[in-house]
Enzyme design. Sequence first.
Site: not given
Length: 432
Positions: A46, A128, A133, A135, A186, A200, A204
Amino acid sequence: MTPTLRIAVLGAGTVGAEVMRLLAEQRDDLEHRIGAPYRVTGVAVRDLARDRGEHIPRDLLTDDAKSLVADADIVVEVMGGIEPAGTLLLKAIASGASVVTANKALLAQQGAKLYEAADKNGVDIYYEAAVAGAIPLVRPIRESLAGDSVNRVLGIVNGTTNYILDAMTRTGQSFSQALAKAQELGYAEADPTADVDGLDAAAKAAILGSLAFHTRVGLADVTAEGIREISSADIRAAERIGRVVKLLSIAERLENGVSARVYPVMLRKNHPLASVSGAYNAVFVEAEAAGSLMFYGQGAGGAPTASAVLGDLVTAARNRVVSGHGPRESRYADLAIVPLSELRSRFYVSLQVHDRPGVLAAVASVLSENGISIATVHQEPLPCGDGDGDEYAALEAVTHLASESAMQDALAQLANSESVARVLSVLRVEGE
Ligand code: NAP
Ligand code: HSE
């Protein structure tokens, strides 16, 4: 001479920047593994003015993502969100590009449209990085277990919530204190809704359920409960009964279809998932012939997620070099979605009750009328009452297996019972 593969990258944030670093730093190895040279044709962002460091030269930046995806062999989507990502990927596919994406939200909501378009246009779609992440999980389920029958997938697939629950367990912090720490480190976003409300993890679960059971499971098919209501008292109660509280994504094959759900559970301490600490992810797969399998590692972060993206990129690129294709969406089983109300669970129920004769009997009677059998009971005085001069206690019961709908009926009755001041919490108890 093998033609140079054109790679378009959408996004240069946490994951995109690491993808670009690895593409630059490991070029020699990657080109050998692919069997062809590659060129990054552009990076869509952006903000064109921001300096992106040595691996993303300014002349690669563009805010014209539409043109970028129309002229590529492989499009790597790490911008996130539903739009414009969805439209851009459909455009890329229609233009003949294979697609690599880390975008679980998009796949869980619009996967069907994307898979059908990829199929129609004879291109690959790899994802994947969208689940857990770094894995390797999508490929093992989609390819390594393609000859087996998966019965259940049980996962800790959200690092933020696992960090919070683990911190509450280890340090006695409240949910708000642990969330604040997760934000400081974070792990959690400024707006932590998608993580702490289980959305989230639900995306998944939808992806894992679709892959494991060869059927379509969308986001709307997943029942999701988050961890906002988990109290320090719940954490202590779990400890008392030899368990830990974990947010689990569960996709399960049942006699009458498939169930996908996300909720916090009290998990027995000797279950392999119980020891998964901090922001780590782990997924436990139960298959007919393979038995139990455990996948563990970093479920988020720029470099770990980029590792999964690069693995997909190399695979998609190899397929192009040999004019081959990866596996298509497998949905032949076409299973019904079983609603949560039809399932059976063991429950932990905590009630604030009036501490007077007959209360235990009244609570037991409501549970019994609904066909719910109590396994264990624990009661302790509540230090401060409601300021009404009455004495209160916390009454905690763990039940044997009971139907979800029976428990909902019982809870409605308990909430209206004169013996009960309030329902403090209700959690499923996973495993024996
Ligand atoms: P991020 O840091 O927010 O980066 C997003 C990037 O996309 C930014 O560079 C942004 O541009 C660009 N972008 C966003 N909207 C755009 C638009 N409309 N047009 C052009 N560019 C746009 O996100 P991230 O953490 O890297 O995550 C990317 C994807 O990976 C998401 O789908 C996420 O769910 C998935 N994922 C992330 C992780 C993780 O640990 N971060 C783990 C697994 C999967 P500007 O830089 O100019 O703002
Ligand atoms: N917010 C996610 C997590 C990032 O905490 O696990 C990876 O999807």
